[in-house]
Motif scaffolding. Structure first.
Motif, PDB file in Angstrom:
ATOM      1  N   THR A   1       0.846  -1.182   0.000  1.00  0.00           N
ATOM      2  CA  THR A   1       0.000   0.000   0.000  1.00  0.00           C
ATOM      3  C   THR A   1       0.888   1.241   0.000  1.00  0.00           C
ATOM      4  OG1 THR A   1      -0.109   0.159   2.406  1.00  0.00           O
ATOM      5  CG2 THR A   1      -1.796  -1.219   1.315  1.00  0.00           C
ATOM      6  N   LYS A   2       0.295   2.378  -0.219  1.00  0.00           N
ATOM      7  CA  LYS A   2       1.059   3.624  -0.228  1.00  0.00           C
ATOM      8  C   LYS A   2       1.651   3.940   1.137  1.00  0.00           C
ATOM      9  CE  LYS A   2      -1.094   5.424  -4.301  1.00  0.00           C
ATOM     10  NZ  LYS A   2      -1.940   6.409  -4.948  1.00  0.00           N
ATOM     11  N   THR A   3       1.148   3.293   2.198  1.00  0.00           N
ATOM     12  CA  THR A   3       1.724   3.462   3.537  1.00  0.00           C
ATOM     13  C   THR A   3       2.776   2.402   3.835  1.00  0.00           C
ATOM     14  OG1 THR A   3      -0.033   2.157   4.575  1.00  0.00           O
ATOM     15  CG2 THR A   3      -0.363   4.552   4.436  1.00  0.00           C
ATOM     16  N   GLY A   4       3.052   1.502   2.859  1.00  0.00           N
ATOM     17  CA  GLY A   4       4.109   0.514   3.011  1.00  0.00           C
ATOM     18  C   GLY A   4       3.685  -0.836   3.563  1.00  0.00           C
ATOM     19  N   GLN A   5       2.390  -1.037   3.788  1.00  0.00           N
ATOM     20  CA  GLN A   5       1.905  -2.312   4.299  1.00  0.00           C
ATOM     21  C   GLN A   5       1.772  -3.322   3.166  1.00  0.00           C
ATOM     22  OE1 GLN A   5       1.344  -2.797   7.674  1.00  0.00           O
ATOM     23  NE2 GLN A   5       2.295  -0.777   7.755  1.00  0.00           N
TER      24      GLN A   5
ATOM     25  N   ASN B   1      -5.340   1.365  -2.832  1.00  0.00           N
ATOM     26  CA  ASN B   1      -4.277   2.262  -2.382  1.00  0.00           C
ATOM     27  C   ASN B   1      -2.885   1.635  -2.552  1.00  0.00           C
ATOM     28  OD1 ASN B   1      -3.650   4.827  -1.391  1.00  0.00           O
ATOM     29  ND2 ASN B   1      -3.430   4.068   0.692  1.00  0.00           N
TER      30      ASN B   1
ATOM     31  N   GLN C   1       0.845   0.872  -4.354  1.00  0.00           N
ATOM     32  CA  GLN C   1       1.922   1.563  -5.041  1.00  0.00           C
ATOM     33  C   GLN C   1       1.983   1.083  -6.484  1.00  0.00           C
ATOM     34  OE1 GLN C   1       5.673   1.160  -2.967  1.00  0.00           O
ATOM     35  NE2 GLN C   1       4.688   1.442  -0.967  1.00  0.00           N
TER      36      GLN C   1
END
Length: 106
Positions: A14-18, A88, A90
């Protein structure tokens, strides 16, 4: 001169790195898109489209989408782009040679 292949890559982060779940999301997405193939090609039994291929990049599940899918089937292109946006995820883009494209599909 050899024509270059433009690719859109959906990363399993995800864009938060998850990490995106479920862990087989890339295979599921590629399976849904398996029917979209170049004219005159047959996929055979249980094969992915050469336009939408699940791969591992640095230990992360990804789906490489050949941008020619956009011309072949605009709704399919919209679906994969929407999948990435809705979840969401990447994304990135790259241009490769046909030989590099063949390596990805091997």
């Amino acid at each position: 001169m050899t024509q270059q292949v433009e690719q859109f890559i959906i990363h399993g982060l995800t864009k938060t790195g998850q990490r995106f779940r479920p862990s087989d999301w890339a295979e599921r997405l590629a399976g849904v898109m398996a029917q979209f193939r170049p004219a005159g090609s047959s996929g055979g039994h249980l094969s992915y489209s050469p336009y939408v291929v699940p791969v591992n990049v640095d230990g992360v599940r990804c789906v490489v989408v050949d941008k020619r899918l956009r011309d072949l089937e605009p709704l399919a292109w919209k679906f994969v782009c929407g999948f990435a946006a809705d979840n969401n995820l990447q994304t990135s883009e790259r241009v490769v040679s046909p030989a590099q494209q063949s390596e990805i599909l091997a």
